[in-house]
Design a protein around this motif. Structure first.
Motif, PDB file in Angstrom:
ATOM      1  N   LEU A 109       0.852  -1.191   0.000  1.00 28.14           N
ATOM      2  CA  LEU A 109       0.000   0.000   0.000  1.00 28.14           C
ATOM      3  C   LEU A 109       0.885   1.236   0.000  1.00 28.14           C
ATOM      4  CD1 LEU A 109      -3.118   0.559   0.290  1.00 28.14           C
ATOM      5  CD2 LEU A 109      -2.655   1.000   2.699  1.00 28.14           C
ATOM      6  N   GLU A 110       0.709   2.088  -1.009  1.00 27.07           N
ATOM      7  CA  GLU A 110       1.494   3.323  -1.090  1.00 27.07           C
ATOM      8  C   GLU A 110       0.601   4.505  -0.729  1.00 27.07           C
ATOM      9  OE1 GLU A 110       4.519   5.778  -4.063  1.00 27.07           O
ATOM     10  OE2 GLU A 110       3.270   4.158  -4.866  1.00 27.07           O
ATOM     11  N   ILE A 111       1.014   5.249   0.283  1.00 24.70           N
ATOM     12  CA  ILE A 111       0.260   6.412   0.763  1.00 24.70           C
ATOM     13  C   ILE A 111       1.026   7.665   0.354  1.00 24.70           C
ATOM     14  CG2 ILE A 111      -0.773   7.547   2.767  1.00 24.70           C
ATOM     15  CD1 ILE A 111      -0.449   4.849   4.253  1.00 24.70           C
ATOM     16  N   ALA A 112       0.406   8.512  -0.443  1.00 20.86           N
ATOM     17  CA  ALA A 112       1.053   9.754  -0.870  1.00 20.86           C
ATOM     18  C   ALA A 112       1.244  10.679   0.323  1.00 20.86           C
ATOM     19  CB  ALA A 112       0.215  10.447  -1.930  1.00 20.86           C
ATOM     20  N   ALA A 113       2.311  11.461   0.285  1.00 18.34           N
ATOM     21  CA  ALA A 113       2.566  12.415   1.370  1.00 18.34           C
ATOM     22  C   ALA A 113       1.428  13.415   1.504  1.00 18.34           C
ATOM     23  CB  ALA A 113       3.884  13.144   1.113  1.00 18.34           C
ATOM     24  N   THR A 114       0.724  13.688   0.407  1.00 16.49           N
ATOM     25  CA  THR A 114      -0.367  14.668   0.415  1.00 16.49           C
ATOM     26  C   THR A 114      -1.710  14.065   0.816  1.00 16.49           C
ATOM     27  OG1 THR A 114      -0.567  14.266  -1.962  1.00 16.49           O
ATOM     28  CG2 THR A 114       0.668  16.230  -1.273  1.00 16.49           C
ATOM     29  N   VAL A 131      -0.573  13.032   5.757  1.00 13.40           N
ATOM     30  CA  VAL A 131       0.290  11.982   6.298  1.00 13.40           C
ATOM     31  C   VAL A 131       1.746  12.432   6.248  1.00 13.40           C
ATOM     32  CG1 VAL A 131       1.115   9.624   5.949  1.00 13.40           C
ATOM     33  CG2 VAL A 131      -1.321  10.147   5.709  1.00 13.40           C
ATOM     34  N   GLY A 132       2.153  13.003   5.110  1.00 14.95           N
ATOM     35  CA  GLY A 132       3.535  13.456   4.971  1.00 14.95           C
ATOM     36  C   GLY A 132       3.899  14.550   5.944  1.00 14.95           C
ATOM     37  N   GLY A 133       2.979  15.478   6.171  1.00 17.44           N
ATOM     38  CA  GLY A 133       3.243  16.545   7.120  1.00 17.44           C
ATOM     39  C   GLY A 133       3.441  16.019   8.526  1.00 17.44           C
ATOM     40  N   ASN A 134       2.633  15.031   8.907  1.00 20.17           N
ATOM     41  CA  ASN A 134       2.762  14.443  10.233  1.00 20.17           C
ATOM     42  C   ASN A 134       4.111  13.765  10.415  1.00 20.17           C
ATOM     43  OD1 ASN A 134       1.685  11.941  12.310  1.00 20.17           O
ATOM     44  ND2 ASN A 134       1.054  14.033  12.750  1.00 20.17           N
ATOM     45  N   MET A 161       0.694   9.208  12.633  1.00 20.80           N
ATOM     46  CA  MET A 161       1.026   8.616  11.342  1.00 20.80           C
ATOM     47  C   MET A 161       2.438   8.015  11.375  1.00 20.80           C
ATOM     48  SD  MET A 161      -1.663   8.837   9.462  1.00 20.80           S
ATOM     49  CE  MET A 161      -2.503   8.431  11.018  1.00 20.80           C
ATOM     50  N   ILE A 162       3.274   8.550  12.230  1.00 18.48           N
ATOM     51  CA  ILE A 162       4.579   7.924  12.480  1.00 18.48           C
ATOM     52  C   ILE A 162       4.356   6.574  13.141  1.00 18.48           C
ATOM     53  CG2 ILE A 162       6.765   8.124  13.729  1.00 18.48           C
ATOM     54  CD1 ILE A 162       6.432  11.190  13.539  1.00 18.48           C
ATOM     55  N   SER A 163       3.459   6.554  14.136  1.00 17.59           N
ATOM     56  CA  SER A 163       3.154   5.309  14.849  1.00 17.59           C
ATOM     57  C   SER A 163       2.637   4.248  13.881  1.00 17.59           C
ATOM     58  CB  SER A 163       2.102   5.569  15.932  1.00 17.59           C
ATOM     59  OG  SER A 163       2.471   6.641  16.766  1.00 17.59           O
ATOM     60  N   LEU A 164       1.672   4.629  13.050  1.00 18.10           N
ATOM     61  CA  LEU A 164       1.057   3.694  12.106  1.00 18.10           C
ATOM     62  C   LEU A 164       2.075   3.133  11.131  1.00 18.10           C
ATOM     63  CD1 LEU A 164      -1.436   2.439  10.630  1.00 18.10           C
ATOM     64  CD2 LEU A 164      -1.570   4.591   9.339  1.00 18.10           C
ATOM     65  N   THR A 165       2.792   4.016  10.465  1.00 17.35           N
ATOM     66  CA  THR A 165       3.683   3.571   9.386  1.00 17.35           C
ATOM     67  C   THR A 165       4.942   2.883   9.905  1.00 17.35           C
ATOM     68  OG1 THR A 165       4.596   5.828   9.246  1.00 17.35           O
ATOM     69  CG2 THR A 165       2.812   5.261   7.729  1.00 17.35           C
ATOM     70  N   ARG A 209       7.877  11.943  -0.736  1.00 16.75           N
ATOM     71  CA  ARG A 209       6.875  11.709  -1.791  1.00 16.75           C
ATOM     72  C   ARG A 209       5.754  10.771  -1.340  1.00 16.75           C
ATOM     73  NH1 ARG A 209       3.341  10.406  -4.338  1.00 16.75           N
ATOM     74  NH2 ARG A 209       3.038  10.213  -6.593  1.00 16.75           N
ATOM     75  N   SER A 210       6.132   9.687  -0.658  1.00 17.91           N
ATOM     76  CA  SER A 210       5.124   8.714  -0.238  1.00 17.91           C
ATOM     77  C   SER A 210       5.702   7.770   0.808  1.00 17.91           C
ATOM     78  CB  SER A 210       4.618   7.907  -1.439  1.00 17.91           C
ATOM     79  OG  SER A 210       5.671   7.145  -2.009  1.00 17.91           O
ATOM     80  N   VAL A 211       4.828   6.971   1.393  1.00 16.24           N
ATOM     81  CA  VAL A 211       5.223   5.907   2.315  1.00 16.24           C
ATOM     82  C   VAL A 211       4.571   4.621   1.832  1.00 16.24           C
ATOM     83  CG1 VAL A 211       5.210   5.066   4.687  1.00 16.24           C
ATOM     84  CG2 VAL A 211       5.338   7.524   4.245  1.00 16.24           C
ATOM     85  N   THR A 212       5.361   3.559   1.723  1.00 18.45           N
ATOM     86  CA  THR A 212       4.840   2.273   1.265  1.00 18.45           C
ATOM     87  C   THR A 212       4.845   1.268   2.409  1.00 18.45           C
ATOM     88  OG1 THR A 212       5.594   2.661  -1.006  1.00 18.45           O
ATOM     89  CG2 THR A 212       5.144   0.377  -0.376  1.00 18.45           C
ATOM     90  N   LEU A 213       3.694   0.616   2.605  1.00 18.33           N
ATOM     91  CA  LEU A 213       3.541  -0.416   3.631  1.00 18.33           C
ATOM     92  C   LEU A 213       3.534  -1.770   2.942  1.00 18.33           C
ATOM     93  CD1 LEU A 213       0.651   1.253   5.685  1.00 18.33           C
ATOM     94  CD2 LEU A 213       3.116   1.583   5.922  1.00 18.33           C
TER      95      LEU A 213
END
Length: 270
Positions: A61-66, A106-109, A119-123, A163-167
């Motif tokens: 799952l890729e979550i965009a920073a925006t 998400v990216g801002g967090n 969002m740091i905790s989650l990812t 840019r994004s975070v991938t899980l």
């Protein structure tokens, strides 16, 4: 809050040289929350049209920073994976109104790198990996657990963009357990502990955030004993890494971390 030192807002789609006083603008919930006298220009990401959340063919799952918190929450409600409840639990750990939910990203967090950033905790708990893009286009990947290096500190060079975070798919299939504590109702997280049990090999990851200045992700090939778990936390967290602010003393945060980690260990073993 008005940022009276900012003299220009430019579209991130229009490449221009990065210069001192520039900052990326996502949702703006932090930037506009307090004075930013060092800023002169904001580079607006809101028109990039990045897909907020994307499921890849390999199941990751890729979550965009925006991606906003509200958008992530809505997406997770239809997500058919074992770890799906964790998304909403972390979204609800925000000290935020619905207005913030609809703007905060998400990216801002992650880039604020605050210990209580959910969002740091989650990812971090789901073994997420950040995709970072430099001004010259060079890309690099850093695990979330390594991206945040301290309270307000992160592995991000000048002008570099998250840019994004991938899980990974395997983490999404984990059975999770969540514990969070604040000193008062609806308060900022003082302790947040997440467990993730891998159904394939029985390994357990325990991730500690909010009580520490950086995310601490402990991995065990098999669920540890209570003594081994406590010893692992002691070994991983230095005395000066227990966070200290008005939302909780280090001693209380340490005590609650031990307590919640043990509760999680017992829960995943049921």
């Amino acid at each position: 809050m008005d940022l009276n030192t900012v003299v220009e807002i430019r579209d991130a789609r229009e490449p221009r040289p990065w210069r001192p006083g520039d900052a990326w603008l996502g949702g703006g919930t932090y930037l506009f929350s307090e004075p930013q006298p060092h800023l002169r220009r904001l580079v607006d990401l809101s028109r990039t049209d990045w897909e907020p959340v994307r499921r890849h063919p390999d199941g990751s799952l890729e979550i965009a920073a925006t991606c906003t918190i509200a958008r992530l929450s809505r997406f997770a409600k239809g997500l058919s994976v074992q770890a799906a409840p964790l998304f909403e639990q972390c979204c609800r750990a925000f000290l935020a109104s619905f207005k913030i939910w609809n703007m905060a990203t998400v990216g801002g967090n992650l880039c604020n790198a605050l210990p209580a950033g959910p969002m740091i905790s989650l990812t971090a708990a789901l073994d997420g990996e950040c995709l970072l893009v430099a001004q010259d286009g060079v890309r690099r990947r850093v695990r979330v657990a390594d991206f945040v290096t301290g309270a307000g500190r992160k592995d991000l060079a000048e002008g570099e963009l998250l840019r994004s975070v991938t899980l990974p798919a395997r983490a999404l299939d984990c059975r999770t357990a969540f514990r969070q504590a604040s000193l008062y109702g609806l308060g900022r997280s003082g302790v947040l502990v997440i467990g993730a049990l891998d159904p394939l090999d029985g390994s357990l990851a325990v991730t500690v955030t909010a009580s520490t200045v950086r995310p601490i992700r402990l991995w065990f090939p098999l669920p540890p004993t209570a003594v081994a778990l406590r010893a692992a936390i002691d070994a991983a967290v230095a005395d000066d890494e227990w966070f200290d602010d008005i939302h909780g003393l280090p001693e209380w945060r340490r005590h609650m971390t031990y307590r919640y980690a043990e509760e999680i260990r017992k829960e995943v073993l049921r």
